[in-house]
Scaffold this motif. Structure first.
Motif, PDB file in Angstrom:
ATOM      1  N   CYS A  84      28.738  22.055  96.418  1.00  0.00           N
ATOM      2  CA  CYS A  84      29.840  22.835  96.983  1.00  0.00           C
ATOM      3  C   CYS A  84      30.227  23.971  96.026  1.00  0.00           C
ATOM      4  O   CYS A  84      30.339  23.759  94.830  1.00  0.00           O
ATOM      5  CB  CYS A  84      31.036  21.925  97.241  1.00  0.00           C
ATOM      6  SG  CYS A  84      32.489  22.806  97.800  1.00  0.00           S
ATOM      7  N   CYS A  87      34.344  22.886  95.008  1.00  0.00           N
ATOM      8  CA  CYS A  87      34.733  21.736  94.179  1.00  0.00           C
ATOM      9  C   CYS A  87      33.548  21.216  93.359  1.00  0.00           C
ATOM     10  O   CYS A  87      33.702  20.275  92.605  1.00  0.00           O
ATOM     11  CB  CYS A  87      35.310  20.622  95.052  1.00  0.00           C
ATOM     12  SG  CYS A  87      34.056  19.798  96.058  1.00  0.00           S
ATOM     13  N   CYS A 100      32.068  20.831 103.353  1.00  0.00           N
ATOM     14  CA  CYS A 100      32.062  19.932 102.198  1.00  0.00           C
ATOM     15  C   CYS A 100      32.839  18.656 102.507  1.00  0.00           C
ATOM     16  O   CYS A 100      33.960  18.704 103.026  1.00  0.00           O
ATOM     17  CB  CYS A 100      32.667  20.625 100.988  1.00  0.00           C
ATOM     18  SG  CYS A 100      32.803  19.530  99.568  1.00  0.00           S
ATOM     19  N   CYS A 103      36.117  18.487  99.873  1.00  0.00           N
ATOM     20  CA  CYS A 103      37.280  19.375  99.903  1.00  0.00           C
ATOM     21  C   CYS A 103      37.408  20.160 101.203  1.00  0.00           C
ATOM     22  O   CYS A 103      38.363  20.915 101.375  1.00  0.00           O
ATOM     23  CB  CYS A 103      37.227  20.339  98.707  1.00  0.00           C
ATOM     24  SG  CYS A 103      35.952  21.592  98.850  1.00  0.00           S
TER      25      CYS A 103
HETATM   26 ZN    ZN Z   1      33.846  20.945  98.100  1.00  0.00          ZN
END
Ligand code: ZN
Length: 222
Positions: A84, A87, A100, A103
């Motif tokens: 990602c 994050c 993702c 997050c």
């Molecule tokens: Zn993420």
């Protein structure tokens, strides 16, 4: 009738935007979940990479810390997992809707992935696939001739220019779809992108098709 089509498309997209919260626990394919678990446990042990809380590490650091054998493993799993941008969480590449799991960040998609996601299998009919830029003014930018930049973008993406257009069915509804590709010179609009969008709109108008344009463009090509 148009209203009906619009509401169908609307609900289709809405249903896809909802992230399946049970995605992780509900993996039917045991192979896929095996691979996923393997990658997770490998990364936890720090063999492939350190935990996601480490945030950014430079590439050179990354390589120095790994033996060549580990690097080979990493290279193989590049095909399987993605990270990602937001994050830095690791996840199996076939992540649900490219969102993702940690997050909710929207991950990058190529135009082909977008088409595969939106259009019913086996119904995609591309338009103007062989249209390429002619470079009539023999444009030379400071770095490289325009023609050369086009060629390398074509090699990198396998596309002729920064948009794919065509017709297909979306949940059984015939639609005209254009998807820009940011990987091709930032999705910028040159003569080919402009012409393909125009033709797509004209085709959709003449055939009374709903038109969907997925825009990811840096603007006009300069
Ligand atoms: Zn993420």
């Amino acid at each position: 009738c148009n209203n009906h089509i619009n509401s169908c498309i609307d609900s289709y997209f809405r249903s896809h935007i909802c992230i399946d919260s049970h995605f992780l626990s509900d993996s039917n394919n045991s192979n896929e979940s095996y691979i996923y678990n393997f990658i997770c446990s490998e990364s936890e042990r720090g063999k492939i990479r350190e935990s996601k809380n480490d945030k950014i590490r430079t590439n050179s650091n990354h390589n120095n810390l790994m033996s060549s054998k580990d690097f080979d493993i990493t290279k193989n799993y590049n095909q399987l997992w993605i990270q990602c941008d937001n994050c830095y969480g690791l996840m199996y590449k076939k992540v649900e809707m490219n969102v993702c799991e940690e997050c909710g960040h929207y991950l990058k998609m190529t135009s082909s992935e977008r088409i595969e996601l939106s259009i019913d299998p086996g119904t995609w009919n591309p338009m103007d696939e062989d249209m390429v830029s002619a470079d009539p003014i023999k444009f030379h930018s400071r770095e490289e001739p325009y023609k050369k930049r086009i060629n390398s973008a074509q090699k990198k993406t396998g596309l002729t220019d920064a948009i794919q257009t065509g017709t297909g069915q979306l949940n059984g509804i015939p639609v005209a779809l254009g998807v820009m590709d940011f990987q091709f010179m930032g999705g910028s609009m040159g003569s080919v992108v402009g012409e393909k969008i125009t033709r797509l709109i004209e085709y959709a108008t003449n055939h009374c098709l709903p038109l969907i344009l997925v825009c990811s463009s840096g603007g006009a090509r300069m």
